[in-house]
Design a protein around this motif. Structure first.
Motif, mmCIF file in Angstrom:
data_model
loop_
_atom_site.group_PDB
_atom_site.id
_atom_site.type_symbol
_atom_site.label_atom_id
_atom_site.label_comp_id
_atom_site.label_asym_id
_atom_site.label_seq_id
_atom_site.Cartn_x
_atom_site.Cartn_y
_atom_site.Cartn_z
ATOM 1 N N ARG A 60 0.830 -1.198 0.000
ATOM 2 C CA ARG A 60 0.000 0.000 0.000
ATOM 3 C C ARG A 60 0.870 1.255 0.000
ATOM 4 O O ARG A 60 1.895 1.316 0.671
ATOM 5 C CB ARG A 60 -0.899 0.037 1.239
ATOM 6 N N VAL A 61 0.426 2.252 -0.766
ATOM 7 C CA VAL A 61 1.008 3.588 -0.714
ATOM 8 C C VAL A 61 -0.154 4.563 -0.632
ATOM 9 O O VAL A 61 -1.324 4.177 -0.740
ATOM 10 C CB VAL A 61 1.879 3.888 -1.960
ATOM 11 N N HIS A 62 0.149 5.816 -0.427
ATOM 12 C CA HIS A 62 -0.911 6.801 -0.318
ATOM 13 C C HIS A 62 -1.745 6.845 -1.598
ATOM 14 O O HIS A 62 -1.233 7.102 -2.679
ATOM 15 C CB HIS A 62 -0.315 8.185 -0.054
ATOM 16 N N GLY A 63 -3.029 6.554 -1.479
ATOM 17 C CA GLY A 63 -3.938 6.609 -2.610
ATOM 18 C C GLY A 63 -3.995 5.381 -3.473
ATOM 19 O O GLY A 63 -4.765 5.334 -4.429
ATOM 20 N N GLY A 64 -3.193 4.333 -3.155
ATOM 21 C CA GLY A 64 -3.223 3.149 -4.006
ATOM 22 C C GLY A 64 -2.238 2.094 -3.571
ATOM 23 O O GLY A 64 -2.079 1.830 -2.380
ATOM 24 N N ALA A 65 -1.550 1.491 -4.549
ATOM 25 C CA ALA A 65 -0.618 0.409 -4.237
ATOM 26 C C ALA A 65 0.414 0.291 -5.343
ATOM 27 O O ALA A 65 0.183 0.703 -6.488
ATOM 28 C CB ALA A 65 -1.367 -0.921 -4.080
ATOM 29 N N VAL A 66 1.566 -0.309 -4.991
ATOM 30 C CA VAL A 66 2.637 -0.604 -5.945
ATOM 31 C C VAL A 66 3.025 -2.065 -5.768
ATOM 32 O O VAL A 66 2.696 -2.690 -4.752
ATOM 33 C CB VAL A 66 3.873 0.296 -5.723
ATOM 34 N N PRO A 67 3.722 -2.650 -6.757
ATOM 35 C CA PRO A 67 4.154 -4.039 -6.605
ATOM 36 C C PRO A 67 5.087 -4.203 -5.414
ATOM 37 O O PRO A 67 5.851 -3.296 -5.072
ATOM 38 C CB PRO A 67 4.892 -4.331 -7.922
ATOM 39 N N ALA A 68 5.049 -5.360 -4.795
ATOM 40 C CA ALA A 68 5.890 -5.612 -3.632
ATOM 41 C C ALA A 68 7.363 -5.495 -3.987
ATOM 42 O O ALA A 68 8.161 -4.948 -3.222
ATOM 43 C CB ALA A 68 5.587 -7.001 -3.060
ATOM 44 N N GLU A 69 7.737 -5.963 -5.188
ATOM 45 C CA GLU A 69 9.151 -5.918 -5.561
ATOM 46 C C GLU A 69 9.611 -4.486 -5.805
ATOM 47 O O GLU A 69 10.755 -4.135 -5.548
ATOM 48 C CB GLU A 69 9.426 -6.778 -6.803
ATOM 49 N N ALA A 70 8.707 -3.632 -6.296
ATOM 50 C CA ALA A 70 9.075 -2.236 -6.510
ATOM 51 C C ALA A 70 9.331 -1.549 -5.183
ATOM 52 O O ALA A 70 10.261 -0.756 -5.033
ATOM 53 C CB ALA A 70 7.964 -1.509 -7.273
#
Length: 374
Positions: A60-70
């Protein structure tokens, strides 16, 4: 009896599959985008993101999500440079359909380069984009431009001349243009839409279809390239002009749109057309719905292949689609601009990135004709 897909709330598994597919495609997902695409509340999307984070599928990031590897790369791998005052000005014709994926690719690449993105939206109906470009070029810290202007007719030449005169490095995205006097090309990054259409027709031909129709979005600059690829494939495969037809669909928000969809299906049935390539997903969905409402089987009686793959996988049946490399196009545009900033004298580069074909449920083999008809 058929069920309107817009009235059926997606199941949790479908929502999470959509989340992961969007993440794989674009490198980031935003709660607002997923909520709008699936027709569910932001709270529901955040709950799905939390569940997938617990499973180690994303972060999770603010407002959404990014891949775990990123996230892992940012935390313990190659460091991402901190943002600087240097910025890239970006002007695109829409901030909803298609373009968010391209912009997210730009933002990801710019972030890794320590650059800011100053984003502005224009309009497909804009008669003169120069005022918007002038404001963007004058924005604080903007050292280069990435833009998708109208390049048809005299306006295209005027924009090309303005870009040459403005003094800022620039890259066209999903557009190509030349300067009027000596036809010098402007730097550009595009999806190879003609190749995507050619791939689509070959897929349908491999399934035995010999009568393949084309439905295009009248207002889209992409239509010309899709039509070129479709025509090339028809010639390559020996499909005659009597074995295919072409329709230009009006904007789906206009009163004329339902009548055009009806005409498309009428013509397909009357002409024995067994497959359609339709640009874009909403138009393809409307054609499939009209066919099924008439009792036709998709793909049994009519195979439908969509061009864009924004929401094609959410329909029922899930639509086979050509997927342009949106995020990759955005990243490549920033990369070209950064290289131009570092070396103003380098040769002009024009980059074409290949799309991919995603085979789902809406295309299948031609149904054998019996004595009773189709």
């Amino acid at each position: 009896m058929t069920t309107d897909p817009e009235l059926r709330a997606p199941l949790p598994a479908e929502r999470r599959a959509h989340l992961l597919a969007a993440l794989d495609r674009d490198g980031v997902v935003r709660v607002a985008d997923v909520s709008r695409a699936l027709g569910v509340t932001p709270v529901t999307v955040r709950r799905d993101i939390t569940q997938l984070e617990q499973e180690g599928r994303l972060v999770r990031v603010h407002g959404g999500a990014v891949p775990a590897e990123a996230s892992a790369a940012r935390d313990g791998g190659v460091p991402v440079p901190p943002p600087t005052s240097q910025a890239i000005g970006v002007l695109v014709p829409s901030l909803d359909y298609y373009w968010p994926g391209v912009v997210r690719g730009m933002e990801a690449e710019a972030r890794e380069r320590g650059l800011r993105v100053v984003l502005r939206g224009s309009s497909y109906a804009a008669t003169d984009e120069r005022p918007a470009l002038e404001r963007l070029a004058g924005a604080d810290g903007v050292s280069g431009l990435i833009l998708a202007p109208r390049t048809d007719g005299a306006r295209g030449g005027e924009i090309a001349q303005w870009l040459r005169a403005c003094g800022l490095p620039h890259v066209l995205v999903e557009r190509e243009a030349t300067l009027p006097q000596h036809r010098e090309a402007l730097e550009s990054v595009v999806s190879d839409h003609a190749l995507g259409a050619l791939m689509a027709v070959h897929h349908l031909a491999d399934l035995g279809h010999r009568r393949v129709g084309l439905v295009l979005s009248r207002e889209s600059p992409t239509s010309r390239k899709i039509a070129a690829g479709w025509s090339a494939a028809c010639a390559e495969l020996g499909l005659s002009s009597q074995e295919h037809f072409e329709r230009l669909a009006p904007d789906r928000r206009t009163p004329e749109f339902p009548g055009v969809v009806t005409e498309v299906v009428d013509t397909a049935v009357a002409s024995g057309t067994t497959a359609l390539l339709v640009h874009s997903d909403p138009e393809a969905s409307a054609v499939v719905q009209e066919a099924m409402d008439r009792g036709l089987s998709v793909p049994g009686d009519l195979s439908v292949l969509s061009y864009d793959d924004e929401v094609a996988g959410l329909f029922s049946p899930a639509l086979t689609a050509v997927q342009p490399p949106r995020a990759a196009v955005g990243r490549a545009a920033v990369d070209l601009l950064v290289k131009r900033l570092a070396d103003p004298g380098r040769p002009v580069h024009r980059t074409a990135i290949s799309p991919r074909l995603v085979v789902r449920e809406s295309t299948g083999p031609v149904r054998p004709v019996t004595s009773g008809g189709r």
